[in-house]
Design a protein around this motif. Structure first.
Motif, short mmCIF file in Angstrom:
data_model
loop_
_atom_site.label_atom_id
_atom_site.label_comp_id
_atom_site.label_asym_id
_atom_site.label_seq_id
_atom_site.Cartn_x
_atom_site.Cartn_y
_atom_site.Cartn_z
N LEU A 96 10.32 86.37 70.92
CA LEU A 96 9.45 85.14 70.41
C LEU A 96 8.35 85.46 71.08
O LEU A 96 7.11 85.00 70.35
CB LEU A 96 10.37 83.90 70.96
CG LEU A 96 9.40 82.64 70.56
CD1 LEU A 96 9.61 82.58 68.86
CD2 LEU A 96 10.20 81.46 71.20
N ASN A 100 5.13 85.81 68.71
CA ASN A 100 4.10 84.74 68.75
C ASN A 100 2.55 85.36 69.25
O ASN A 100 1.47 85.09 68.78
CB ASN A 100 4.41 83.75 69.85
CG ASN A 100 5.41 82.70 69.17
OD1 ASN A 100 5.82 83.02 68.03
ND2 ASN A 100 6.03 81.67 69.69
N TYR A 124 3.67 75.56 64.42
CA TYR A 124 4.77 76.52 64.70
C TYR A 124 4.57 77.00 66.20
O TYR A 124 5.72 76.91 66.89
CB TYR A 124 5.13 77.42 63.82
CG TYR A 124 5.92 78.65 64.45
CD1 TYR A 124 7.24 78.64 64.31
CD2 TYR A 124 5.28 79.84 64.95
CE1 TYR A 124 7.96 79.48 65.09
CE2 TYR A 124 5.61 81.09 65.53
CZ TYR A 124 7.34 80.79 65.59
OH TYR A 124 7.85 81.89 66.29
N LEU A 125 3.67 77.56 66.44
CA LEU A 125 3.35 78.23 67.59
C LEU A 125 3.67 77.18 69.01
O LEU A 125 4.23 77.37 69.95
CB LEU A 125 2.28 78.95 67.80
CG LEU A 125 1.99 80.22 67.14
CD1 LEU A 125 0.41 80.48 66.96
CD2 LEU A 125 2.79 81.16 67.52
N SER A 128 7.43 76.28 69.19
CA SER A 128 8.24 77.29 69.51
C SER A 128 8.32 77.30 71.04
O SER A 128 9.15 77.94 71.43
CB SER A 128 7.87 78.67 68.76
OG SER A 128 6.51 79.02 69.28
N THR A 129 7.21 76.86 71.69
CA THR A 129 7.31 76.76 73.27
C THR A 129 8.67 76.37 73.89
O THR A 129 9.32 76.59 74.81
CB THR A 129 6.09 76.35 73.86
OG1 THR A 129 6.06 75.14 73.46
CG2 THR A 129 4.97 77.27 73.65
N LEU A 131 11.47 76.09 71.94
CA LEU A 131 12.72 77.14 71.75
C LEU A 131 12.49 78.05 72.96
O LEU A 131 13.58 78.56 73.31
CB LEU A 131 12.39 77.69 70.45
CG LEU A 131 12.56 76.80 69.28
CD1 LEU A 131 12.11 77.76 67.98
CD2 LEU A 131 13.82 76.15 69.05
N TYR A 132 11.48 78.50 73.41
CA TYR A 132 11.52 79.49 74.31
C TYR A 132 11.85 78.86 75.62
O TYR A 132 13.03 79.72 76.46
CB TYR A 132 9.77 80.02 74.79
CG TYR A 132 9.82 81.05 75.68
CD1 TYR A 132 9.66 82.42 75.13
CD2 TYR A 132 9.62 80.81 76.90
CE1 TYR A 132 9.25 83.29 75.89
CE2 TYR A 132 9.36 81.78 77.81
CZ TYR A 132 9.25 83.32 77.23
OH TYR A 132 9.18 84.23 78.08
N SER A 135 15.61 78.55 75.46
CA SER A 135 16.59 80.00 75.12
C SER A 135 17.02 80.53 76.39
O SER A 135 17.58 81.58 76.83
CB SER A 135 15.82 80.86 74.42
OG SER A 135 14.55 81.30 74.98
N PHE A 148 11.93 70.82 68.58
CA PHE A 148 11.02 71.71 67.79
C PHE A 148 10.44 71.17 66.62
O PHE A 148 9.40 71.28 66.33
CB PHE A 148 11.90 73.26 67.57
CG PHE A 148 11.19 74.08 66.54
CD1 PHE A 148 10.08 74.98 67.01
CD2 PHE A 148 11.49 74.02 65.24
CE1 PHE A 148 9.60 75.64 66.10
CE2 PHE A 148 10.82 74.47 64.26
CZ PHE A 148 9.75 75.58 64.64
#
Length: 282
Positions: A96, A100, A124-125, A128-129, A131-132, A135, A148
């Motif tokens: 990711l 990114n 999205y960017l 996505s943090t 999601l980071y 994860s 998200f």
């Protein structure tokens, strides 16, 4: 704020801090900083009109210095994400971070000047943090995916409002933003639609049982801010942008609060069950 999003993504996934999570936070901090600085380099001409007092357009900072910093930040951020992935034996964070970083560079150089695509990419960017952060538990859980989606639409609404705010400078700088191509009226309608979607989906984390009541109480305040922003988009996009940013901050606190109370409740239940087991054994 990107680093805070990583922390929230982690906490809503039911995990607490360790050295690995701190490295992950620093990784996102460096990559986001690199992207922001790179964006400023390619926005010099636009900022000469919209924000002439910034360091680059005012001449207080040279482009070569910034580009060296950008390269270092990207490299360090990606390497830190690799260390994180190796530590947790899950390569999603590294993949990711790498993807990114490429997207951030592409945005600053090319994609920013494409109508709506650039706004969608930034949304999205930003989203996505979460999601980071999520994860880092070794998987991507449902609550993080909901977060998200909410973050994506909230950010997209503000991105469009910001393009309305900067429309004059963008025309001069040759940036074909959504406000330049569609006009301010259609762009405002699209921003309103994104805000309404955000508000409509905001109760979902509570209704799905992901977060506790404290989330719902605070997200109502955030939704009130989003609704007020709707009334300001046509009148004063600068004010609307500020209100949206503040409301997004309140929403982040709502997520964090709901997750923390969930963890505390879980720990209390575990302690209660343990006491009962010990009593039975005795």
């Amino acid at each position: 704020m990107a680093s805070l999003a990583v922390a929230i993504g982690l906490v809503v996934s039911g995990e607490l801090w360790s050295e690995v999570e701190i490295l992950a936070l620093l990784s996102v901090f460096m990559i986001t900083g690199a992207g922001n600085a790179l964006n400023d380099v390619y926005d010099i001409e636009i900022d000469r009109v919209n924000k002439p007092d910034r360091p680059l357009p005012s001449g207080r900072l040279e482009k070569s210095v910034v580009m060296r910093a950008v390269s270092i930040f990207f490299i360090v951020g990606i390497l830190l994400s690799l260390v994180v992935s190796l530590q947790i034996d899950f390569f999603f964070p590294f993949a990711l971070a790498l993807i990114n970083s490429v997207l951030l560079w592409s945005y600053g150089v090319v994609l920013k000047r494409l109508p709506l695509i650039g706004n969608i990419l930034i949304s999205y960017l930003t989203a996505s943090t979460f999601l980071y952060g999520g994860s880092l538990t070794g998987e991507v859980m449902g609550v993080v995916i909901v977060l998200f989606i909410l973050s994506f639409f909230a950010t997209l609404s503000r991105e469009v409002v910001k393009s309305i705010e900067d429309v004059e400078g963008d025309k001069i700088g040759g940036a074909n933003t959504i406000a330049v191509v569609w006009g301010t009226s259609k762009s405002s309608t699209f921003a309103v639609l994104c805000i309404l979607i955000t508000i409509a989906l905001s109760p979902l984390p509570y209704l799905a049982g992901f977060l506790k009541e404290s989330y719902l109480m605070l997200v109502v305040v955030a939704d009130a801010g989003f609704l007020y922003a709707l009334t300001q988009i046509h009148k004063n996009p600068t004010t609307a942008s500020t209100i949206l940013k503040t409301s997004m901050g309140i929403a982040l606190v709502a997520f964090l609060s709901g997750a923390i109370f969930g963890l505390l409740n879980l720990e209390s239940n575990i302690a209660y069950i343990s006491e009962k087991v010990l009593f039975i054994d005795a």
